[in-house]
Design an enzyme around this catalytic site. Structure first.
Site, PDB file in Angstrom:
ATOM      1  N   SER A  60       0.795  -1.234   0.000  1.00 50.85           N
ATOM      2  CA  SER A  60       0.000   0.000   0.000  1.00 50.85           C
ATOM      3  C   SER A  60       0.825   1.281   0.000  1.00 50.85           C
ATOM      4  CB  SER A  60      -0.957   0.001   1.199  1.00 50.85           C
ATOM      5  OG  SER A  60      -2.037  -0.862   0.955  1.00 50.85           O
ATOM      6  N   LYS A  63      -0.087   3.663  -2.690  1.00 46.11           N
ATOM      7  CA  LYS A  63      -1.131   4.686  -2.589  1.00 46.11           C
ATOM      8  C   LYS A  63      -0.563   6.090  -2.391  1.00 46.11           C
ATOM      9  CE  LYS A  63      -4.728   1.543  -0.872  1.00 46.11           C
ATOM     10  NZ  LYS A  63      -4.073   0.293  -0.473  1.00 46.11           N
ATOM     11  N   SER A 122      -6.148   3.259   4.187  1.00 42.65           N
ATOM     12  CA  SER A 122      -5.504   2.489   3.119  1.00 42.65           C
ATOM     13  C   SER A 122      -6.547   1.738   2.297  1.00 42.65           C
ATOM     14  CB  SER A 122      -4.479   1.507   3.695  1.00 42.65           C
ATOM     15  OG  SER A 122      -3.570   1.098   2.699  1.00 42.65           O
ATOM     16  N   LYS A 224       3.026   6.512   5.231  1.00 45.43           N
ATOM     17  CA  LYS A 224       2.158   5.426   4.790  1.00 45.43           C
ATOM     18  C   LYS A 224       2.710   4.082   5.247  1.00 45.43           C
ATOM     19  CE  LYS A 224      -1.519   4.095   2.563  1.00 45.43           C
ATOM     20  NZ  LYS A 224      -1.616   2.950   3.492  1.00 45.43           N
TER      21      LYS A 224
END
Length: 437
Positions: A60, A63, A122, A224
């Site tokens: 992720s 992202k 997420s 993140k």
């Protein structure tokens, strides 16, 4: 900091490939992750790294690129964060076991809420919904992701989807993800508004931020987390801390850790690496704003000399660690913020940061003269900064040069002047200026 200045005029436009010395020599086996890097977001220098160019599943952390593109479009006026979208059938492609906001087809949701869901939760359904809004469909958005990656110099990255789902040709590296992180904090800082939030709720679905360092350190504001079985536990971490330097009052670092064994371990490792870097490196102004470096002779113009000067202050990151001792991350004491080592007497003692650094600067003129007419961006000089005789930073100085060609009468005067200069041996030459601290 003491600078030894060396100014060298060279006649070549060619700048060779450069390898930089690590500012901190950290034992790779002491860091429980498959790949990692520490990057200074202001100088762009790598402080330390291991397996940073090895391609791995980013999970992720992908992202971050989605948010970067969306926020760039908002800044450009192509998108409004208050715009309300209608969830399309694309949300049905999200599987039950994927992280999501549980969007339903036909549901109304704002771009702002989708960004929060993307970054904090997420959410994969947020990723595909935003992708579809920006580019019309997922394949076109993935193309955009790869174009942006190329523009950022992410040479070892290729995206196949916006959510970070494991796919054979979906990969990145610690170094590339650090570059993306630096672009996010410098170019789209609104990202940090979302990434520093401890939690987010949507339609009775509550999600607590999985970046565990947010709870431990108030200077941390992003970026993140990511996890898949293929990737392991990943974390892109950033912090912004006050300094005691009036010229550089704040300092931001980025740490990327890939392939850790648990969410707790990735947080522990990334935070240790970040604290270590803050303790044993610092940022300094190497070249001041509007600093005059040189004057170049101009041919066929009434302008005799062209001034080469910086457009903004140039920052360098230097090491404050005694390079006689390698760093075992396990020996870094988080409470004292010091490396604890036995330096030969059998007693653990703290290694204090060096009080000053010895830095050597070379300024090489890459274009020894300018010939009119000229209207182009010209590479003018290369500044190379060394610490302990090792290259740590290279700064390219270029400028937009607009020089008009002299008319026929002016050329005649210039010719007579050059003829006189020939006999007096005083033709214009490159003039170099010392860099004063």
């Amino acid at each position: 900091m003491k600078y030894i200045i060396s100014l060298i005029a060279v006649l070549s436009l060619f700048v060779p490939a450069i390898s930089y010395a690590a500012l901190l020599n950290i034992l790779p086996e002491s860091v429980e992750a498959e790949a990692w890097t520490i990057l200074d977001a202001q100088s762009g220098q790598v402080i330390a790294e291991h397996n940073a160019d090895v391609q791995r599943a980013p999970a992720s952390l992908t992202k971050m690129m989605v948010a970067y593109i969306v926020l760039k479009d908002i800044q450009a006026g192509k998108l409004d964060k208050h715009t309300v979208l209608t969830a399309s059938p694309v949300v049905k492609t999200i599987m039950w076991d994927e992280s999501q906001m549980y969007l339903k087809e036909g549901e109304q949701i704002s771009v702002d809420q989708l960004l929060a869901g993307l970054i904090i939760m997420s959410a994969n359904d947020a990723a595909v919904t935003l992708a579809e809004k920006v580019s019309g469909n997922i394949p076109k958005f993935v193309d955009r992701m790869n174009q942006e990656a190329k523009a950022l110099g992410m040479e070892h990255t290729y995206f196949q989807n916006p959510a970070g789902i494991t796919m054979p040709q979906h990969y990145s590296t610690a170094a590339d993800l650090a570059r993306l992180s630096m672009a996010v904090v410098n170019e789209t800082p609104d990202y940090l508004y979302y990434s520093k939030q401890p939690s987010f709720s949507y339609n009775n679905h509550f999600h607590r931020a999985t970046n565990l360092v947010l709870k431990l350190d108030p200077s941390v504001d992003g970026l993140k987390t990511g996890f898949t079985r293929a990737a392991g536990y990943n974390l892109a971490l950033t912090a912004n801390r006050l300094t005691h330097d009036i010229e550089i009052p704040n300092r931001r670092l980025v740490v990327v850790v890939l392939g850790s064994k648990s969410a707790l371990k990735r947080a522990e490792i990334a935070h240790k690496l970040m604290n270590l870097a803050y303790t044993y490196t610092r940022n300094e102004i190497a070249i001041k704003d509007q600093q005059l470096l040189a004057e170049l002779p101009v041919i066929k113009s009434t302008l005799n000399m062209f001034k080469v000067q910086t457009k903004q202050p140039q920052i360098v990151t230097t090491s404050l660690y005694d390079q006689h001792y390698t760093i075992d991350l396990n020996q870094f004491d988080q409470a004292q913020q010091r490396v604890m080592l036995d330096t030969g007497n059998g007693i653990l003692q703290s290694i204090e940061p060096l009080p000053e650094t010895q830095t050597h600067i070379n300024v090489e003129i890459t274009t020894p003269e300018l010939i009119a007419p000229l209207a182009a961006v010209v590479p003018l000089a290369t500044v190379q900064i060394y610490q302990n005789n090792q290259l740590i930073r290279t700064i390219q100085i270029e400028d937009r040069v607009d020089i008009e060609e002299a008319n026929i009468f002016q050329k005649a005067f210039i010719w007579l002047k050059s003829l006189f200069s020939f006999f007096t041996d005083s033709a214009p030459e490159v003039k170099l200026y010392p860099i004063e601290k």
